[in-house]
Design a protein around this motif. Structure first.
Motif, short mmCIF file in Angstrom:
data_model
loop_
_atom_site.label_atom_id
_atom_site.label_comp_id
_atom_site.label_asym_id
_atom_site.label_seq_id
_atom_site.Cartn_x
_atom_site.Cartn_y
_atom_site.Cartn_z
N TYR A 89 -56.21 -14.69 -53.22
CA TYR A 89 -57.16 -15.67 -53.76
C TYR A 89 -57.17 -15.66 -55.29
CZ TYR A 89 -58.73 -16.40 -49.02
OH TYR A 89 -58.77 -16.74 -47.69
N GLY A 90 -56.07 -15.15 -55.86
CA GLY A 90 -55.89 -15.24 -57.30
C GLY A 90 -56.69 -14.25 -58.11
N THR A 91 -57.14 -13.16 -57.47
CA THR A 91 -57.95 -12.16 -58.17
C THR A 91 -57.31 -10.80 -58.03
OG1 THR A 91 -59.96 -13.42 -57.68
CG2 THR A 91 -60.24 -11.12 -58.34
N GLN A 92 -57.17 -10.09 -59.13
CA GLN A 92 -56.64 -8.74 -59.10
C GLN A 92 -57.77 -7.73 -59.01
OE1 GLN A 92 -53.35 -8.24 -58.83
NE2 GLN A 92 -53.16 -10.48 -58.91
N LEU A 147 -66.08 -5.37 -58.89
CA LEU A 147 -66.99 -4.28 -58.52
C LEU A 147 -68.41 -4.80 -58.32
CD1 LEU A 147 -67.91 -1.35 -58.17
CD2 LEU A 147 -67.94 -1.14 -60.67
N ALA A 148 -68.89 -5.63 -59.26
CA ALA A 148 -70.24 -6.18 -59.14
C ALA A 148 -70.37 -7.04 -57.89
CB ALA A 148 -70.60 -6.98 -60.39
N GLN A 149 -69.36 -7.87 -57.62
CA GLN A 149 -69.41 -8.72 -56.43
C GLN A 149 -69.32 -7.90 -55.15
OE1 GLN A 149 -66.26 -11.59 -57.09
NE2 GLN A 149 -67.60 -12.96 -58.24
N ASP A 175 -63.16 -3.20 -33.20
CA ASP A 175 -64.22 -4.07 -32.68
C ASP A 175 -65.23 -4.37 -33.79
OD1 ASP A 175 -65.64 -5.66 -30.95
OD2 ASP A 175 -66.80 -4.00 -30.10
N ALA A 176 -64.73 -4.89 -34.89
CA ALA A 176 -65.55 -5.10 -36.08
C ALA A 176 -65.60 -6.57 -36.46
CB ALA A 176 -64.98 -4.28 -37.25
N ALA A 177 -66.50 -6.88 -37.38
CA ALA A 177 -66.63 -8.22 -37.95
C ALA A 177 -66.43 -8.10 -39.46
CB ALA A 177 -68.00 -8.81 -37.63
N VAL A 178 -66.32 -9.25 -40.14
CA VAL A 178 -66.17 -9.27 -41.59
C VAL A 178 -67.11 -10.30 -42.20
CG1 VAL A 178 -63.82 -8.40 -41.82
CG2 VAL A 178 -64.20 -10.82 -41.39
N LEU A 179 -67.47 -10.05 -43.45
CA LEU A 179 -68.27 -10.99 -44.22
C LEU A 179 -67.32 -11.94 -44.93
CD1 LEU A 179 -71.28 -11.46 -45.07
CD2 LEU A 179 -70.77 -10.08 -47.09
N VAL A 180 -67.51 -13.24 -44.74
CA VAL A 180 -66.62 -14.24 -45.33
C VAL A 180 -67.46 -15.24 -46.12
CG1 VAL A 180 -65.00 -13.94 -43.41
CG2 VAL A 180 -66.68 -15.78 -43.32
N ASP A 181 -66.78 -16.24 -46.67
CA ASP A 181 -67.47 -17.29 -47.43
C ASP A 181 -68.22 -16.69 -48.61
OD1 ASP A 181 -68.26 -19.85 -48.01
OD2 ASP A 181 -69.86 -19.94 -46.53
N LEU A 182 -67.48 -15.92 -49.41
CA LEU A 182 -68.03 -15.20 -50.55
C LEU A 182 -67.68 -15.92 -51.85
CD1 LEU A 182 -66.97 -11.79 -49.12
CD2 LEU A 182 -69.33 -12.25 -49.83
N PRO A 183 -68.31 -15.57 -52.97
CA PRO A 183 -67.99 -16.23 -54.24
C PRO A 183 -66.51 -16.13 -54.61
CG PRO A 183 -70.03 -14.99 -54.45
CD PRO A 183 -69.47 -14.65 -53.11
N THR A 184 -65.86 -15.02 -54.25
CA THR A 184 -64.44 -14.85 -54.56
C THR A 184 -63.57 -15.77 -53.74
OG1 THR A 184 -64.98 -12.52 -54.88
CG2 THR A 184 -62.66 -13.09 -54.90
#
Length: 388
Positions: A67-70, A80-82, A269-278
């Motif tokens: 997503y273009g972020t290092q 880190l803050a995000q 058997d996990a989920a992920v958080l999506v739709d974030l500012p990044t």
């Protein structure tokens, strides 16, 4: 040193530790308040489950790069803050653990700062690291071999952060197949006509000036030709007979990260958080009903509850653990991630707002009061202190 460049947030207060027993409590609450199944809840329409752990993919360097972020360099402070902000939301979406792959500890320069900030959650048993072996020193030696041809091998002479030797930082064993094996199976399927990587086979054969079948057979052997190296984009590119185009490099990176995510989510058997500012940070992953949880949707619900600023800005980790443990909060969040429109929840929030005690939360007590008021309205009870 990264620790000198980034200011570490002030330590949170000691975590109020207790076992989360709110699964049963929520069922009791729903039954008692509604005389049966709560309106719009428990009818099997939602695939979201609060008993799934949350996989912390939002600090993965390969996914961020897609997503273009290092993860390091000039973006380090922002990421880190995000990441800390995303962790606040992730914590509210599970009654179990946050799962962190052990690779992040070694590959991300600022991860010792991140883990230091999460130390209270370690003591509460709310986060765990994933690796094939429990000893992180042994794990590091395994990974040194996987990255042996990388001039910037992040595992070479890497020291473990102090927080990683804390006995409260518990191990989450991975029971499924190794990541590389799982990706290898998906890789071969993707090379077939109609697959995600079929175009790369065709273009490789054209540039290489060899028959299509020969290029296909060579690419099919990529897992073996990696010779034990990590199955990541920059190592895969070195096995190709021609230099990939920028579009092909992007397609490879997205495919590998997508396969990596799928492997971990199914095995753990996990989920992920999506739709974030990044970004979405799923790399196009689909077909994972109930496992891709929108941060934007939870933020909307927190706004309706008038707790958004409290959750993101002022709440201590122990207060977030207490908030997520409320059966009423579990009821609200489960309804928020139901597949149907949130008419019941939206209407309940509107009813609760008419209460004189429903105000923007600045403390845990106020946040709890707001949550209870909305939950009461959802189960057809009048909010307390309603204006005449």
């Amino acid at each position: 040193m990264m620790g000198d460049e980034l200011e570490r947030p002030a330590p949170a207060q000691d975590v109020w530790a207790r076992r989360d027993a709110f699964v049963a409590a929520r069922d009791i609450y729903v039954t008692a308040m509604s005389g049966g199944t709560a309106q719009g809840v428990g009818d099997g329409r939602s695939a979201y489950r609060r008993d799934r752990s949350l996989f912390v993919q939002y600090t993965n360097p390969e996914i961020l790069a897609c997503y273009g972020t290092q993860a390091g360099g000039e973006h380090a402070g922002l990421i880190l803050a995000q990441a800390l902000d995303a962790t606040r939301l992730a914590l509210l979406l599970t009654e179990r653990h946050l799962l962190i792959p052990a690779s992040y500890i070694f590959e991300i320069p600022w991860y010792r700062i991140f883990l230091g900030c999460l130390e209270p959650l370690m003591h509460a048993g709310a986060i765990r690291y994933i690796s094939p072996v429990p000893d992180l020193t042994d794990y590091r030696e395994m990974k040194v071999h996987e990255y042996r041809r990388d001039p910037l091998n992040p595992y070479h002479h890497a020291e473990l952060p102090r927080t990683c030797v804390d006995p409260d930082f518990m191990w989450a064993p991975r029971h499924g197949r190794a990541t590389a094996a799982g990706i290898g199976d998906l890789w071969r399927d993707a090379l077939q006509p109609g697959g995600d990587l079929h175009g790369i086979v065709r273009e490789t054969a054209h540039r290489w000036r060899r028959p299509y079948g020969r290029a296909e057979r060579l690419l099919e052997r990529t897992p073996e030709r990696l010779d034990g190296q990590a199955f990541i984009a920059r190592f895969v590119e070195r096995t190709l007979p021609t230099r990939p185009t920028p579009a092909e490099r992007t397609a490879l990176a997205f495919f590998l990260s997508r396969a990596y995510l799928r492997s971990y989510l199914l095995d753990m058997d996990a989920a992920v958080l999506v739709d974030l500012p990044t970004g979405d940070l799923t790399c196009g992953l689909t077909g994972m009903d109930g496992r891709l949880l929108s941060a934007r949707r939870l933020d909307t619900v927190l706004h309706w509850l008038r707790t958004r600023e409290f959750v993101h800005r002022t709440a201590h980790w122990d207060e977030l653990l207490r908030l997520r443990s409320l059966p009423e909060f579990g009821l609200i969040v489960e309804h928020a991630y139901d597949e149907r429109p949130n008419h019941t929840l939206r209407t309940a929030a509107m009813r609760a707002r008419r209460s004189s005690g429903f105000r923007p939360a600045g403390t845990y007590a106020e946040a709890r009061s707001n949550v209870l008021a909305v939950a009461d309205a959802m189960t057809d009870r009048r909010p307390k202190e309603e204006n005449p």
